[in-house]
Design a protein around this motif. Structure first.
Motif, PDB file in Angstrom:
ATOM      1  N   GLU B 242       0.847  -1.212   0.000  1.00  0.00           N
ATOM      2  CA  GLU B 242       0.000   0.000   0.000  1.00  0.00           C
ATOM      3  C   GLU B 242       0.871   1.247   0.000  1.00  0.00           C
ATOM      4  OE1 GLU B 242      -0.709   0.144   4.829  1.00  0.00           O
ATOM      5  OE2 GLU B 242      -2.342  -0.540   3.529  1.00  0.00           O
ATOM      6  N   LEU B 243       0.227   2.326  -0.439  1.00  0.00           N
ATOM      7  CA  LEU B 243       0.933   3.614  -0.431  1.00  0.00           C
ATOM      8  C   LEU B 243       0.580   4.344   0.855  1.00  0.00           C
ATOM      9  CD1 LEU B 243       0.580   5.080  -4.038  1.00  0.00           C
ATOM     10  CD2 LEU B 243       2.576   4.024  -2.985  1.00  0.00           C
ATOM     11  N   ASN B 244       1.532   5.111   1.383  1.00  0.00           N
ATOM     12  CA  ASN B 244       1.285   5.917   2.564  1.00  0.00           C
ATOM     13  C   ASN B 244       0.619   7.231   2.120  1.00  0.00           C
ATOM     14  OD1 ASN B 244       1.374   7.454   4.858  1.00  0.00           O
ATOM     15  ND2 ASN B 244       3.426   6.795   5.454  1.00  0.00           N
ATOM     16  N   ILE B 245      -0.724   7.206   2.165  1.00  0.00           N
ATOM     17  CA  ILE B 245      -1.487   8.348   1.636  1.00  0.00           C
ATOM     18  C   ILE B 245      -1.256   9.605   2.480  1.00  0.00           C
ATOM     19  CG2 ILE B 245      -3.816   9.224   1.092  1.00  0.00           C
ATOM     20  CD1 ILE B 245      -2.832   6.985  -0.777  1.00  0.00           C
ATOM     21  N   SER B 246      -1.206   9.425   3.808  1.00  0.00           N
ATOM     22  CA  SER B 246      -0.996  10.619   4.659  1.00  0.00           C
ATOM     23  C   SER B 246       0.353  11.262   4.329  1.00  0.00           C
ATOM     24  CB  SER B 246      -1.091  10.260   6.140  1.00  0.00           C
ATOM     25  OG  SER B 246      -0.233   9.181   6.429  1.00  0.00           O
ATOM     26  N   ALA B 247       1.338  10.415   3.961  1.00  0.00           N
ATOM     27  CA  ALA B 247       2.642  10.966   3.583  1.00  0.00           C
ATOM     28  C   ALA B 247       2.538  11.736   2.273  1.00  0.00           C
ATOM     29  CB  ALA B 247       3.661   9.843   3.457  1.00  0.00           C
ATOM     30  N   LEU B 248       1.675  11.245   1.372  1.00  0.00           N
ATOM     31  CA  LEU B 248       1.488  11.966   0.105  1.00  0.00           C
ATOM     32  C   LEU B 248       0.845  13.326   0.351  1.00  0.00           C
ATOM     33  CD1 LEU B 248       0.240   9.159  -2.337  1.00  0.00           C
ATOM     34  CD2 LEU B 248       2.447  10.315  -2.345  1.00  0.00           C
ATOM     35  N   ILE B 249      -0.127  13.347   1.264  1.00  0.00           N
ATOM     36  CA  ILE B 249      -0.794  14.619   1.594  1.00  0.00           C
ATOM     37  C   ILE B 249       0.221  15.570   2.249  1.00  0.00           C
ATOM     38  CG2 ILE B 249      -2.582  15.683   3.052  1.00  0.00           C
ATOM     39  CD1 ILE B 249      -4.167  12.990   2.613  1.00  0.00           C
ATOM     40  N   LEU B 250       1.036  15.002   3.147  1.00  0.00           N
ATOM     41  CA  LEU B 250       2.053  15.821   3.805  1.00  0.00           C
ATOM     42  C   LEU B 250       3.047  16.378   2.778  1.00  0.00           C
ATOM     43  CD1 LEU B 250       3.197  16.848   6.501  1.00  0.00           C
ATOM     44  CD2 LEU B 250       4.550  14.749   6.641  1.00  0.00           C
ATOM     45  N   SER B 251       3.397  15.555   1.791  1.00  0.00           N
ATOM     46  CA  SER B 251       4.309  16.009   0.729  1.00  0.00           C
ATOM     47  C   SER B 251       3.718  17.212   0.004  1.00  0.00           C
ATOM     48  CB  SER B 251       4.544  14.891  -0.298  1.00  0.00           C
ATOM     49  OG  SER B 251       5.169  13.806   0.311  1.00  0.00           O
ATOM     50  N   ALA B 252       2.425  17.083  -0.343  1.00  0.00           N
ATOM     51  CA  ALA B 252       1.761  18.178  -1.052  1.00  0.00           C
ATOM     52  C   ALA B 252       1.753  19.438  -0.188  1.00  0.00           C
ATOM     53  CB  ALA B 252       0.334  17.774  -1.413  1.00  0.00           C
ATOM     54  N   PHE B 253       1.535  19.263   1.110  1.00  0.00           N
ATOM     55  CA  PHE B 253       1.490  20.400   2.033  1.00  0.00           C
ATOM     56  C   PHE B 253       2.873  21.078   2.133  1.00  0.00           C
ATOM     57  CE2 PHE B 253       2.090  22.076   6.344  1.00  0.00           C
ATOM     58  CZ  PHE B 253       1.112  23.058   6.340  1.00  0.00           C
ATOM     59  N   ILE B 254       3.927  20.266   2.288  1.00  0.00           N
ATOM     60  CA  ILE B 254       5.283  20.848   2.397  1.00  0.00           C
ATOM     61  C   ILE B 254       5.647  21.563   1.098  1.00  0.00           C
ATOM     62  CG2 ILE B 254       7.746  20.354   2.757  1.00  0.00           C
ATOM     63  CD1 ILE B 254       6.908  17.883   4.371  1.00  0.00           C
ATOM     64  N   PHE B 255       5.309  20.925  -0.027  1.00  0.00           N
ATOM     65  CA  PHE B 255       5.611  21.507  -1.341  1.00  0.00           C
ATOM     66  C   PHE B 255       4.939  22.885  -1.479  1.00  0.00           C
ATOM     67  CE2 PHE B 255       4.263  22.024  -5.823  1.00  0.00           C
ATOM     68  CZ  PHE B 255       5.516  22.093  -6.416  1.00  0.00           C
ATOM     69  N   ALA B 256       3.647  22.929  -1.163  1.00  0.00           N
ATOM     70  CA  ALA B 256       2.902  24.190  -1.295  1.00  0.00           C
ATOM     71  C   ALA B 256       3.447  25.235  -0.307  1.00  0.00           C
ATOM     72  CB  ALA B 256       1.417  23.947  -1.053  1.00  0.00           C
ATOM     73  N   SER B 257       3.738  24.776   0.926  1.00  0.00           N
ATOM     74  CA  SER B 257       4.247  25.719   1.936  1.00  0.00           C
ATOM     75  C   SER B 257       5.584  26.305   1.500  1.00  0.00           C
ATOM     76  CB  SER B 257       4.451  25.018   3.282  1.00  0.00           C
ATOM     77  OG  SER B 257       3.256  24.433   3.683  1.00  0.00           O
ATOM     78  N   GLY B 258       6.426  25.457   0.931  1.00  0.00           N
ATOM     79  CA  GLY B 258       7.743  25.924   0.468  1.00  0.00           C
ATOM     80  C   GLY B 258       7.589  27.000  -0.591  1.00  0.00           C
ATOM     81  N   ILE B 259       6.679  26.773  -1.519  1.00  0.00           N
ATOM     82  CA  ILE B 259       6.482  27.740  -2.607  1.00  0.00           C
ATOM     83  C   ILE B 259       5.897  29.046  -2.063  1.00  0.00           C
ATOM     84  CG2 ILE B 259       5.098  28.185  -4.684  1.00  0.00           C
ATOM     85  CD1 ILE B 259       5.734  25.385  -5.570  1.00  0.00           C
ATOM     86  N   VAL B 260       4.874  28.919  -1.236  1.00  0.00           N
ATOM     87  CA  VAL B 260       4.230  30.127  -0.683  1.00  0.00           C
ATOM     88  C   VAL B 260       5.239  30.921   0.159  1.00  0.00           C
ATOM     89  CG1 VAL B 260       2.448  30.931   0.933  1.00  0.00           C
ATOM     90  CG2 VAL B 260       1.905  29.162  -0.752  1.00  0.00           C
ATOM     91  N   THR B 261       6.005  30.226   0.997  1.00  0.00           N
ATOM     92  CA  THR B 261       7.018  30.901   1.828  1.00  0.00           C
ATOM     93  C   THR B 261       8.012  31.646   0.947  1.00  0.00           C
ATOM     94  OG1 THR B 261       6.825  29.119   3.426  1.00  0.00           O
ATOM     95  CG2 THR B 261       8.763  30.522   3.635  1.00  0.00           C
ATOM     96  N   THR B 262       8.443  30.995  -0.128  1.00  0.00           N
ATOM     97  CA  THR B 262       9.418  31.625  -1.030  1.00  0.00           C
ATOM     98  C   THR B 262       8.871  32.948  -1.564  1.00  0.00           C
ATOM     99  OG1 THR B 262      10.162  29.436  -1.705  1.00  0.00           O
ATOM    100  CG2 THR B 262      10.798  31.271  -3.113  1.00  0.00           C
ATOM    101  N   PHE B 263       7.642  32.917  -2.074  1.00  0.00           N
ATOM    102  CA  PHE B 263       7.071  34.133  -2.656  1.00  0.00           C
ATOM    103  C   PHE B 263       6.904  35.227  -1.599  1.00  0.00           C
ATOM    104  CE2 PHE B 263       5.962  31.456  -6.281  1.00  0.00           C
ATOM    105  CZ  PHE B 263       6.194  32.329  -7.323  1.00  0.00           C
ATOM    106  N   ILE B 264       6.367  34.844  -0.433  1.00  0.00           N
ATOM    107  CA  ILE B 264       6.121  35.859   0.606  1.00  0.00           C
ATOM    108  C   ILE B 264       7.440  36.471   1.058  1.00  0.00           C
ATOM    109  CG2 ILE B 264       5.329  36.216   2.984  1.00  0.00           C
ATOM    110  CD1 ILE B 264       3.124  34.150   2.425  1.00  0.00           C
ATOM    111  N   LYS B 265       8.389  35.625   1.408  1.00  0.00           N
ATOM    112  CA  LYS B 265       9.660  36.123   1.946  1.00  0.00           C
ATOM    113  C   LYS B 265      10.409  36.952   0.909  1.00  0.00           C
ATOM    114  CE  LYS B 265      13.165  36.783   4.517  1.00  0.00           C
ATOM    115  NZ  LYS B 265      13.086  37.879   5.479  1.00  0.00           N
ATOM    116  N   TYR B 266      10.450  36.457  -0.325  1.00  0.00           N
ATOM    117  CA  TYR B 266      11.241  37.149  -1.355  1.00  0.00           C
ATOM    118  C   TYR B 266      10.625  38.496  -1.727  1.00  0.00           C
ATOM    119  CZ  TYR B 266      14.637  37.439  -5.113  1.00  0.00           C
ATOM    120  OH  TYR B 266      15.685  37.823  -5.910  1.00  0.00           O
ATOM    121  N   ASN B 267       9.308  38.568  -1.647  1.00  0.00           N
ATOM    122  CA  ASN B 267       8.647  39.822  -2.010  1.00  0.00           C
ATOM    123  C   ASN B 267       8.760  40.896  -0.938  1.00  0.00           C
ATOM    124  OD1 ASN B 267       7.366  40.037  -4.685  1.00  0.00           O
ATOM    125  ND2 ASN B 267       6.491  38.072  -4.105  1.00  0.00           N
TER     126      ASN B 267
END
Lengths: 294, 273
Positions: B242-267
């Motif tokens: 089986e796939l670890n679905i919660s880990a996939l959701i967490l991956s999506a969350f970290i990915f989105a957070s990283g991108i949002v943080t980059t834009f906010i901080k850099y701006n």
């Protein structure tokens, strides 16, 4: 009635603090369309901080700055379409050739006449085929001047532009700036070289410890009516003539500024034993040094 | 577009070198597959490995002993190390993306031009994604060629699935790298930060795999969320896989957070000289 000139740069109560270090404090300044404005002050006075805030490299702590009537923070990229900037330190992509860098710079602006790149390179004796990493500081400075001018900006901001340039190139630069000014470009020139500011600028702002202490109309720094006088005497004298100001003794030399009747001064001096006298026109440097208490 | 082209031109050589090195390592390991397939060797390995403690096997990614005579089981075992290489490359790309311009002070040139900070970030993100794709395509092509040589291309679809799924942790490390880059004042320490952060979390993930009480710590290591072997077994419909679905959701969350943080901080970042 003279038509009112458009304001190109307008700083209103502009401050930028870096924690405990000094930045700029409550700056109010207007620079008008088509003028060449000089900005002078010693190292650390806040000249570069002001320029970097204008260009939105830094965000103001308080107040605001408008360029072409637009906010320098929120409309920064629109404003920069019509700005050319020559930094004091030049750092470009070392792996590029000069022409690559100039084409890259041109790509940020619309309808740049690529023939103008050739024209400016010839004017500043710049070899387009050389790699940036191979260029001397002076040649890098030339690249920065060409990239700032190639899109015929409405506002040119130059931070110590003559640093690293030989006298011939300095002359060429100011000829080019005068040409640009004739075509309507406003020039904001930050410099340590007071004589170049005095020679070329219409007005000058003097900044000290982050505060603009004076803004002068260069044409009104009246070289004919205000003189700097230095008299060498055998003993201290006390002159009683109208128009003497800023007098002080240094060893046996009496220094003062004189704005009165020169005949009255000479009559008064004839009463004393004068060993030597020198009379100079007042320069921007004298004003500058006065503000800095030297 | 101009900025994107310059970014690609600047970094393409590095990307190709990473691709060649990782593909070379993969080819070298896959060249041993015929030896592994020999039953005698496989049995010998099984026997020897059975003697090792379970915790050590877990930390080596040998939780369930792979059958090295099966191409995909051998491939996914080797591939987990290749993914480490790509993840490190992704993180270095991210941490250097914005900080290098500041370290080299070339950012003054860009900031003085008619371009928004968000456009700078977007150009750098797209160009680095493209570079990552080039590296992944090189590795994927090598994998497909190895499959063609050893099994006449029977595993093409599975290789594509495993490669695509492993993009998830790679993108997570890449976005963490970008977020870090937006905070850095120069790139002096960007590689050290990228590598130590990667191996730091990777080691935590290995420890979490070996000690049951620390299992939750595996979420600190995105590369351990779903291994290449687990992905293969899941899509191969193996019983209990089986796939670890919660880990996939967490991956999506970290990915989105990283991108949002980059834009906010850099701006909102001040460019200090």
């Amino acid at each position: 009635m003279k038509p009112k000139k458009e304001i190109i740069i307008e700083a209103v109560n502009l401050s930028k603090n870096y924690g405990s270090a000094r930045g700029i404090n409550n700056i109010n300044l207007q620079v008008f369309d088509g003028e060449m404005f000089g900005f002078i002050g010693p190292n650390g006075a806040g000249k570069s901080t002001f320029i970097r805030t204008m260009l939105n490299f830094l965000f103001p702590t308080a107040g605001e700055i408008k360029i072409f009537g637009m906010d320098a923070v929120t409309d920064s990229s629109i404003i920069k379409e019509n700005i050319g900037y020559v930094p004091s330190e030049v750092n470009y992509y070392d792996y590029m050739r000069v022409i690559d860098l100039l084409n890259f710079a041109a790509s940020f602006h619309q309808n740049v006449d690529l023939g103008r790149i050739d024209y400016l390179c010839k004017k500043f004796n710049l070899d387009k085929t050389r790699k940036i990493s191979e260029l001397s500081f002076g040649n890098k400075k030339k690249v920065s001047i060409v990239q700032a001018l190639l899109h015929k900006p409405k506002l040119l901001i130059l931070d110590e532009p003559t640093n690293g340039l030989d006298p011939l190139m300095q002359k060429e630069l100011f000829n080019t700036l005068k040409e640009a000014k004739k075509e309507g470009t406003t020039v904001f020139l930050s410099s340590h070289n007071l004589s170049e500011v005095e020679r070329h600028c219409d007005r000058v702002g003097i900044i000290k410890e982050g505060i603009i202490v004076d803004i002068k109309d260069v044409s009104k720094i009246n070289h004919n009516t205000i003189k700097k006088v230095v008299i060498t005497t055998s003993k201290k004298i006390n002159l009683k003539v109208k128009g003497i100001s800023n007098s002080y003794y240094a060893k046996h030399e009496l220094h003062f500024r004189f704005s009165g009747n020169i005949n009255e001064l000479l009559m008064e001096l004839s009463k004393y034993d004068i060993k030597d006298i020198s009379i100079f026109p007042l320069t921007l440097e004298d004003d500058f040094l006065e503000y800095y208490g030297k | 577009m101009n900025l994107f082209k310059v970014e690609i031109k600047k970094n393409i050589k590095g990307g190709i070198i990473w691709g060649i090195v990782l593909s070379g390592i993969l080819s070298l390991y896959m060249a041993f597959f015929p030896t592994m397939r020999e039953a005698g060797f496989s049995e010998l390995m099984d026997g020897k490995l059975d003697m090792l403690p379970e915790g050590l096997l877990d930390s080596l990614g040998l939780t369930e002993m792979p059958d090295f005579s099966i191409f995909m089981e051998y491939y996914t075992y080797v591939f987990q190390f290749i993914i480490i290489g790509i993840a490190i490359y992704a993180m270095i790309l991210g941490t250097k993306a914005l900080s290098k311009e500041e370290g080299d002070k070339t950012i003054e040139f860009l900031y003085a031009k008619s371009v928004t900070r968000s456009q700078i970030v977007i150009s750098k993100m797209i160009s680095s994604i493209l570079l990552l794709c080039i590296v992944i395509l090189m590795v994927m092509t090598t994998s497909l060629v190895a499959d063609l040589i050893h099994t006449s291309g029977k595993n093409t679809l599975m290789i594509l699935i495993v490669n695509c799924m492993m993009l998830i942790p790679i993108l997570v490390y890449w976005s963490i790298g970008f977020a870090i880059s937006s905070f850095l004042k120069d790139d002096n320490k960007s590689i050290v930060i990228a590598i130590s952060l990667f191996f730091g979390t990777y080691l935590i993930g290995m420890v979490a795999n070996t000690i049951a009480d620390l299992e939750m710590l595996k979420y600190l290591s995105p590369i351990n969320y779903n291994s290449a072997a687990e992905i293969f077994k899941f899509f191969d419909n193996r019983i209990g896989a089986e796939l670890n679905i919660s880990a996939l959701i967490l991956s999506a969350f970290i990915f989105a957070s990283g991108i949002v943080t980059t834009f906010i901080k850099y701006n909102e970042k001040n460019l200090l000289s």
